[in-house]
Design a protein around this motif. Structure first.
Motif, mmCIF file in Angstrom:
data_model
loop_
_atom_site.group_PDB
_atom_site.id
_atom_site.type_symbol
_atom_site.label_atom_id
_atom_site.label_comp_id
_atom_site.label_asym_id
_atom_site.label_seq_id
_atom_site.Cartn_x
_atom_site.Cartn_y
_atom_site.Cartn_z
ATOM 1 N N PHE A 1 1.238 32.755 74.548
ATOM 2 C CA PHE A 1 2.308 33.401 74.132
ATOM 3 C C PHE A 1 1.951 34.719 73.313
ATOM 4 O O PHE A 1 2.514 35.789 73.382
ATOM 5 N N CYS A 2 0.997 34.518 72.372
ATOM 6 C CA CYS A 2 0.421 35.882 71.640
ATOM 7 C C CYS A 2 0.015 36.954 72.460
ATOM 8 O O CYS A 2 0.436 37.998 72.343
ATOM 9 N N ASP A 3 -0.774 36.471 73.740
ATOM 10 C CA ASP A 3 -1.305 37.654 74.493
ATOM 11 C C ASP A 3 0.015 38.293 75.298
ATOM 12 O O ASP A 3 -0.049 39.770 75.447
ATOM 13 N N LYS A 4 1.161 37.526 75.575
ATOM 14 C CA LYS A 4 2.339 38.118 76.260
ATOM 15 C C LYS A 4 3.014 39.227 75.457
ATOM 16 O O LYS A 4 3.398 40.264 75.486
ATOM 17 N N ILE A 5 3.294 38.655 74.026
ATOM 18 C CA ILE A 5 4.085 39.701 73.216
ATOM 19 C C ILE A 5 3.322 40.628 72.391
ATOM 20 O O ILE A 5 3.848 41.618 71.826
ATOM 21 N N GLY A 8 -2.251 43.951 72.851
ATOM 22 C CA GLY A 8 -3.381 44.797 72.290
ATOM 23 C C GLY A 8 -4.202 43.986 71.542
ATOM 24 O O GLY A 8 -5.097 44.687 70.585
ATOM 25 N N ASP A 9 -3.695 42.720 70.818
ATOM 26 C CA ASP A 9 -4.202 42.229 69.788
ATOM 27 C C ASP A 9 -5.472 41.259 70.399
ATOM 28 O O ASP A 9 -5.400 40.946 71.637
ATOM 29 N N ILE A 10 -6.383 40.912 69.419
ATOM 30 C CA ILE A 10 -7.526 40.022 69.946
ATOM 31 C C ILE A 10 -6.898 38.479 69.429
ATOM 32 O O ILE A 10 -6.131 38.498 68.447
ATOM 33 N N HIS A 11 -7.573 37.478 70.018
ATOM 34 C CA HIS A 11 -7.263 36.277 69.708
ATOM 35 C C HIS A 11 -8.162 35.789 68.248
ATOM 36 O O HIS A 11 -9.499 36.114 68.464
ATOM 37 N N LEU A 12 -7.807 35.392 67.243
ATOM 38 C CA LEU A 12 -8.397 35.225 65.710
ATOM 39 C C LEU A 12 -8.800 33.644 65.925
ATOM 40 O O LEU A 12 -8.017 32.882 65.426
ATOM 41 N N PRO A 215 -15.021 44.526 69.958
ATOM 42 C CA PRO A 215 -14.242 45.472 70.393
ATOM 43 C C PRO A 215 -12.721 45.263 70.658
ATOM 44 O O PRO A 215 -12.598 44.180 71.369
ATOM 45 N N LEU A 216 -11.959 46.217 70.491
ATOM 46 C CA LEU A 216 -10.481 46.053 70.852
ATOM 47 C C LEU A 216 -10.335 46.249 72.166
ATOM 48 O O LEU A 216 -10.715 47.282 72.553
ATOM 49 N N PRO A 217 -9.223 45.922 72.688
ATOM 50 C CA PRO A 217 -8.808 46.244 73.996
ATOM 51 C C PRO A 217 -8.498 47.764 74.274
ATOM 52 O O PRO A 217 -8.679 48.408 75.361
ATOM 53 N N PHE A 222 -13.317 45.401 65.772
ATOM 54 C CA PHE A 222 -12.316 44.493 64.616
ATOM 55 C C PHE A 222 -13.363 43.463 64.279
ATOM 56 O O PHE A 222 -13.996 43.028 65.050
ATOM 57 N N GLY A 223 -13.479 43.235 62.926
ATOM 58 C CA GLY A 223 -14.361 42.248 62.472
ATOM 59 C C GLY A 223 -15.700 42.795 61.701
ATOM 60 O O GLY A 223 -15.550 44.142 61.529
ATOM 61 N N TRP A 224 -16.449 41.925 61.713
ATOM 62 C CA TRP A 224 -17.728 42.376 60.621
ATOM 63 C C TRP A 224 -19.204 41.771 61.272
ATOM 64 O O TRP A 224 -19.005 40.826 61.959
ATOM 65 N N THR A 225 -19.971 42.608 61.019
ATOM 66 C CA THR A 225 -21.470 42.287 61.014
ATOM 67 C C THR A 225 -21.808 41.555 60.078
ATOM 68 O O THR A 225 -21.396 41.735 59.019
ATOM 69 N N VAL A 226 -22.909 40.566 60.295
ATOM 70 C CA VAL A 226 -23.196 39.949 58.985
ATOM 71 C C VAL A 226 -23.966 40.985 58.022
ATOM 72 O O VAL A 226 -23.713 40.790 56.747
ATOM 73 N N GLU A 227 -24.543 41.907 58.477
ATOM 74 C CA GLU A 227 -24.991 43.194 57.349
ATOM 75 C C GLU A 227 -23.976 43.558 56.790
ATOM 76 O O GLU A 227 -23.943 43.992 55.532
#
Length: 366
Positions: A1-5, A8-12, A215-217, A222-227
């Motif tokens: 559902f989220c992918d459809k609406i 451009g977002d990623i699944h968290l 990487p975003l589509p 998006f997100g963080w490295t540990v460093e």
């Protein structure tokens, strides 16, 4: 559902507890969820998608979304309204404004600010998202009282018997609304630290980040490295790192450990008992305490395990509680370890002078 609406977002994946929450709401199960997450990691948009998903399957359901100001809540309502269009939710043309839009079946989305009116409105689901604007608000006892009283007396009274509620924010203060509601029966508490260690605990030097960088589509990251996450925690400092990022708020004074909330007695058979003393430097009201600890220990080196089996605390310099320290050492029958610093050697000299028979071991502070 989220992918459809929102393609451009990623699944968290870290927000899977939120997905489970919305599934239960759709099944008309009563849920009470307290969710603490670091800022700027996509949780609000996930909440909005979940609310639209509810309306797609239950268009008759009235929903309430609240945030720290009505302007912020309206902006999120507009975002939810656009997601609803992508989802094919049929809205009522005569009830379609930013603050309060309705479906043709009578349900809808009401947006309000904290302490705003809800009289005349019902809801099968209420979401309180980021109830505090900033730290100044969160550290105001009057504001914390106002948020808590409004939520209990105004928001929760809008729910029917099988209604659900979710409160979500980064932790600001031990006594914020999540801290208060967690004391009530029926609330499920989920805390998601920014960085965790191998034991799964929030840790400024942890090696697992909550949202790994991807990487975003449509380009970008998006997100963080540990460093990068470790650097962010160093950048904001230990006070904000502990609360906003590690979901473990503590007093401004730097106090880390509170009195134990519970104690699980374990068998100490075949353990060696080790005791140690950390002495206070002054008798001032704001000074540290003189503290003794007794540990039951098994194994050595990397395999060493230890359980706290006794604590002695005195808001005094060691010479003023020397008899109590002697009694503690004799109770566990193990020599007291003390740092062999300059102050530690002086403490040891005074204790042996005042409490003859006390047994001490000087340990280099490494």
């Amino acid at each position: 559902f989220c992918d459809k609406i929102a393609p451009g977002d990623i699944h968290l994946s870290y927000l899977s507890p939120v997905e489970d929450f919305f599934v239960d709401v759709l099944k008309r199960k009563t849920r009470r969820l307290l969710l603490s997450t670091p800022p700027q990691l996509g949780k609000t948009r996930t909440l909005l998608k979940g609310m639209v998903w509810i309306l797609k399957h239950r268009p008759e359901a009235p929903l309430v979304y609240a945030s720290y100001t009505v302007d912020i809540a309206r902006a999120k309502s507009l975002e939810a309204r656009m997601l609803a269009d992508h989802a094919g939710v049929r809205t009522h043309p005569d009830r379609d404004n930013i603050s309060d839009w309705r479906t043709e079946a009578g349900g809808g989305f009401l947006a309000t600010g904290v302490c705003g009116p809800l009289t005349g409105h019902s809801a099968v689901l209420v979401i309180l998202d980021d109830p505090f604007k900033n730290r100044q608000e969160a550290e105001s006892p009057a504001r914390r009282d106002a948020v808590h009283e409004w939520f209990k007396s105004t928001v929760l009274t809008r729910l029917p018997e099988h209604g659900s509620a979710l409160v979500c924010h980064a932790r600001w203060h031990e006594d914020d609304i999540i801290g208060r509601l967690a004391q009530d029966a029926g609330w499920n508490v989920i805390s998601l630290p920014f960085l965790t260690n191998s034991a799964g605990d929030g840790d400024m030097h942890g090696d697992t980040v909550l949202v790994p960088q991807v990487p975003l589509p449509r380009g970008g990251l998006f997100g963080w490295t540990v460093e990068g996450a470790r650097e962010r925690l160093r950048e904001v400092g230990p006070y904000d790192a502990a609360s906003l990022y590690l979901q473990n708020p503590r007093a401004r004074s730097g106090k880390v450990f509170n009195l134990p909330q519970r104690y699980d007695h374990r068998n100490s058979d075949n353990a060696r008992i080790i005791t140690a003393l950390d002495a206070a430097g002054t008798d001032a009201e704001t000074s540290d305490w003189t503290v003794a600890v007794a540990l039951a220990c098994w194994d050595y080196g990397p395999r060493l395990r230890a359980r706290v089996i006794g604590i002695g605390r005195w808001h005094q310099r060691p010479e003023h509680c020397a008899p109590d320290i002697l009694a503690f050492q004799q109770r566990y029958g193990s020599k007291l370890h003390i740092e062999s610093s300059r102050d530690g050697k002086e403490v040891a000299r005074i204790l042996q002078m005042l409490s003859r028979g006390i047994e001490l071991i000087m340990v280099p502070p490494i």
